[in-house]
Design an enzyme around this catalytic site. Structure first.
Site, PDB file in Angstrom:
ATOM      1  N   ARG A  23      11.365   1.886 -25.451  1.00 38.68           N
ATOM      2  CA  ARG A  23      10.511   0.893 -24.792  1.00 38.68           C
ATOM      3  C   ARG A  23       9.455   1.535 -23.902  1.00 38.68           C
ATOM      4  O   ARG A  23       8.462   0.917 -23.567  1.00 38.68           O
ATOM      5  CB  ARG A  23      11.353  -0.059 -23.940  1.00 38.68           C
ATOM      6  CG  ARG A  23      12.396  -0.829 -24.719  1.00 38.68           C
ATOM      7  CD  ARG A  23      13.350  -1.533 -23.781  1.00 38.68           C
ATOM      8  NE  ARG A  23      14.065  -0.530 -22.978  1.00 38.68           N
ATOM      9  CZ  ARG A  23      14.712  -0.761 -21.842  1.00 38.68           C
ATOM     10  NH1 ARG A  23      14.749  -1.983 -21.360  1.00 38.68           N
ATOM     11  NH2 ARG A  23      15.343   0.196 -21.197  1.00 38.68           N
ATOM     12  N   GLU A  28      11.430   6.128 -10.283  1.00 39.81           N
ATOM     13  CA  GLU A  28      11.250   5.760  -8.887  1.00 39.81           C
ATOM     14  C   GLU A  28      10.281   6.787  -8.315  1.00 39.81           C
ATOM     15  O   GLU A  28      10.633   7.956  -8.164  1.00 39.81           O
ATOM     16  CB  GLU A  28      12.597   5.806  -8.157  1.00 39.81           C
ATOM     17  CG  GLU A  28      12.513   5.373  -6.713  1.00 39.81           C
ATOM     18  CD  GLU A  28      13.885   5.368  -6.053  1.00 39.81           C
ATOM     19  OE1 GLU A  28      14.436   4.268  -5.853  1.00 39.81           O
ATOM     20  OE2 GLU A  28      14.408   6.469  -5.773  1.00 39.81           O
ATOM     21  N   GLN A  47      -0.224   3.646   4.326  1.00 38.12           N
ATOM     22  CA  GLN A  47      -1.374   3.241   3.522  1.00 38.12           C
ATOM     23  C   GLN A  47      -1.287   3.893   2.151  1.00 38.12           C
ATOM     24  O   GLN A  47      -0.920   5.059   2.039  1.00 38.12           O
ATOM     25  CB  GLN A  47      -2.652   3.691   4.234  1.00 38.12           C
ATOM     26  CG  GLN A  47      -3.941   3.342   3.551  1.00 38.12           C
ATOM     27  CD  GLN A  47      -5.143   3.752   4.401  1.00 38.12           C
ATOM     28  OE1 GLN A  47      -5.110   3.686   5.620  1.00 38.12           O
ATOM     29  NE2 GLN A  47      -6.200   4.168   3.745  1.00 38.12           N
ATOM     30  N   ASP A  48      -1.628   3.138   1.102  1.00 36.98           N
ATOM     31  CA  ASP A  48      -1.724   3.663  -0.262  1.00 36.98           C
ATOM     32  C   ASP A  48      -3.179   3.577  -0.710  1.00 36.98           C
ATOM     33  O   ASP A  48      -3.844   2.567  -0.468  1.00 36.98           O
ATOM     34  CB  ASP A  48      -0.867   2.852  -1.240  1.00 36.98           C
ATOM     35  CG  ASP A  48       0.620   3.166  -1.134  1.00 36.98           C
ATOM     36  OD1 ASP A  48       1.008   3.916  -0.230  1.00 36.98           O
ATOM     37  OD2 ASP A  48       1.379   2.658  -1.964  1.00 36.98           O
ATOM     38  N   ARG A  59     -13.140  16.169  -5.668  1.00 32.16           N
ATOM     39  CA  ARG A  59     -13.114  15.483  -4.372  1.00 32.16           C
ATOM     40  C   ARG A  59     -12.425  16.414  -3.375  1.00 32.16           C
ATOM     41  O   ARG A  59     -11.279  16.775  -3.550  1.00 32.16           O
ATOM     42  CB  ARG A  59     -12.362  14.156  -4.486  1.00 32.16           C
ATOM     43  CG  ARG A  59     -13.028  13.165  -5.445  1.00 32.16           C
ATOM     44  CD  ARG A  59     -12.238  11.853  -5.504  1.00 32.16           C
ATOM     45  NE  ARG A  59     -12.729  10.950  -6.519  1.00 32.16           N
ATOM     46  CZ  ARG A  59     -13.648  10.014  -6.318  1.00 32.16           C
ATOM     47  NH1 ARG A  59     -14.193   9.866  -5.125  1.00 32.16           N
ATOM     48  NH2 ARG A  59     -14.031   9.228  -7.303  1.00 32.16           N
ATOM     49  N   HIS A  62     -10.847  17.811   2.012  1.00 30.07           N
ATOM     50  CA  HIS A  62     -10.922  16.896   3.151  1.00 30.07           C
ATOM     51  C   HIS A  62      -9.693  17.005   4.046  1.00 30.07           C
ATOM     52  O   HIS A  62      -8.613  17.335   3.579  1.00 30.07           O
ATOM     53  CB  HIS A  62     -11.021  15.444   2.659  1.00 30.07           C
ATOM     54  CG  HIS A  62     -12.160  15.205   1.737  1.00 30.07           C
ATOM     55  ND1 HIS A  62     -12.073  14.351   0.661  1.00 30.07           N
ATOM     56  CD2 HIS A  62     -13.425  15.699   1.718  1.00 30.07           C
ATOM     57  CE1 HIS A  62     -13.221  14.325   0.024  1.00 30.07           C
ATOM     58  NE2 HIS A  62     -14.064  15.141   0.634  1.00 30.07           N
ATOM     59  N   LYS A  72      -0.049  13.430   3.137  1.00 30.64           N
ATOM     60  CA  LYS A  72      -0.283  12.653   1.919  1.00 30.64           C
ATOM     61  C   LYS A  72       0.770  13.003   0.879  1.00 30.64           C
ATOM     62  O   LYS A  72       1.192  14.153   0.771  1.00 30.64           O
ATOM     63  CB  LYS A  72      -1.663  12.968   1.337  1.00 30.64           C
ATOM     64  CG  LYS A  72      -2.813  12.610   2.242  1.00 30.64           C
ATOM     65  CD  LYS A  72      -4.139  13.045   1.648  1.00 30.64           C
ATOM     66  CE  LYS A  72      -5.272  12.689   2.586  1.00 30.64           C
ATOM     67  NZ  LYS A  72      -6.558  13.221   2.103  1.00 30.64           N
ATOM     68  N   TYR A 132      -2.328   7.967  -3.924  1.00 29.68           N
ATOM     69  CA  TYR A 132      -1.684   8.701  -2.839  1.00 29.68           C
ATOM     70  C   TYR A 132      -1.331   7.808  -1.655  1.00 29.68           C
ATOM     71  O   TYR A 132      -1.973   6.812  -1.392  1.00 29.68           O
ATOM     72  CB  TYR A 132      -2.523   9.891  -2.385  1.00 29.68           C
ATOM     73  CG  TYR A 132      -3.912   9.588  -1.889  1.00 29.68           C
ATOM     74  CD1 TYR A 132      -4.194   9.576  -0.531  1.00 29.68           C
ATOM     75  CD2 TYR A 132      -4.956   9.362  -2.769  1.00 29.68           C
ATOM     76  CE1 TYR A 132      -5.472   9.342  -0.063  1.00 29.68           C
ATOM     77  CE2 TYR A 132      -6.243   9.119  -2.318  1.00 29.68           C
ATOM     78  CZ  TYR A 132      -6.494   9.120  -0.962  1.00 29.68           C
ATOM     79  OH  TYR A 132      -7.769   8.878  -0.495  1.00 29.68           O
ATOM     80  N   LYS A 169     -21.985  14.422   0.021  1.00 25.85           N
ATOM     81  CA  LYS A 169     -21.265  14.709   1.259  1.00 25.85           C
ATOM     82  C   LYS A 169     -20.432  15.991   1.124  1.00 25.85           C
ATOM     83  O   LYS A 169     -20.414  16.824   2.034  1.00 25.85           O
ATOM     84  CB  LYS A 169     -20.356  13.521   1.602  1.00 25.85           C
ATOM     85  CG  LYS A 169     -19.548  13.678   2.874  1.00 25.85           C
ATOM     86  CD  LYS A 169     -18.719  12.435   3.144  1.00 25.85           C
ATOM     87  CE  LYS A 169     -17.271  12.772   3.083  1.00 25.85           C
ATOM     88  NZ  LYS A 169     -16.363  11.685   3.338  1.00 25.85           N
ATOM     89  N   ASP A 170     -19.749  16.143  -0.014  1.00 29.80           N
ATOM     90  CA  ASP A 170     -18.851  17.289  -0.194  1.00 29.80           C
ATOM     91  C   ASP A 170     -19.592  18.595  -0.485  1.00 29.80           C
ATOM     92  O   ASP A 170     -19.103  19.673  -0.146  1.00 29.80           O
ATOM     93  CB  ASP A 170     -17.842  17.017  -1.311  1.00 29.80           C
ATOM     94  CG  ASP A 170     -16.781  16.010  -0.912  1.00 29.80           C
ATOM     95  OD1 ASP A 170     -16.742  15.601   0.268  1.00 29.80           O
ATOM     96  OD2 ASP A 170     -15.981  15.626  -1.779  1.00 29.80           O
TER      97      ASP A 170
END
Length: 181
Positions: A23, A28, A47-48, A59, A62, A72, A132, A169-170
């Protein structure tokens, strides 16, 4: 769940147990009690976040400073990325060192990036969905960054630089030496 500490203190690779049959599969992805027990940490995520990116999108790197620093727990839902964590803890014996882990929809690995680290990733597949958890809320005034190609960190991003898509920005982030830490 299997938890393996990397060469950087408190930075872990997590591998959930996957139950598969005709299936599909079930896993988890996170359990606070299991995570805290296996890592020896006491982390509460608040926060997710999720991003969608195409091949070559880089990216990072940071971080958040001071009371707004964030740990994270990162994973890939779809696709493949090279995920990088850099120790920027002043006084740490591994300051300036990094770990790089391929996170894919197949291997289901996750990387825990503790507070005091810079974080970034590059997409190696055609597209990727990256998810994350953060243990602190984002605060624009506390954000910082380090240029992806810093010579002292020396990250092999596993992709040709001409393929990289980097935000305005990066691309102007400072070196580790010149970063506000």
């Amino acid at each position: 769940m299997t938890v393996t500490e990397t060469k950087l203190k408190d930075c872990f690779v997590l591998e959930p147990q996957v139950f598969g049959d005709k299936r599909g599969y079930f896993l988890e992805s996170y359990n606070a009690e299991t995570f805290n027990k296996l890592t020896g940490l006491n982390v509460t995520f608040v926060q997710d976040n999720e991003s969608f990116s195409s091949r070559g999108v880089l990216r990072g790197l940071h971080y958040q400073l001071g009371e707004h620093a964030q740990a994270k727990l990162v994973r890939v839902v779809k696709g493949e990325v090279l995920d990088v964590a850099v120790d920027i803890r002043i006084g740490s014996p591994t300051f300036g060192q990094h770990v790089a882990v391929k996170l894919t929809e197949e291997n289901k690995k996750q990387l825990f990036v503790p507070r005091g680290f810079a974080h970034g990733f590059v997409v190696l597949s055609e597209t990727a969905i990256f998810s994350y958890k953060c243990d602190n809320f984002y605060n624009k005034a506390s954000e910082g960054g380090i240029i992806y190609n810093d010579k002292t960190i020396d990250i092999d991003w596993k992709i040709n630089e001409s393929e990289m898509l980097i935000s305005e920005k990066d691309i102007i982030l400072p070196s580790l030496e010149n970063a506000s830490l």
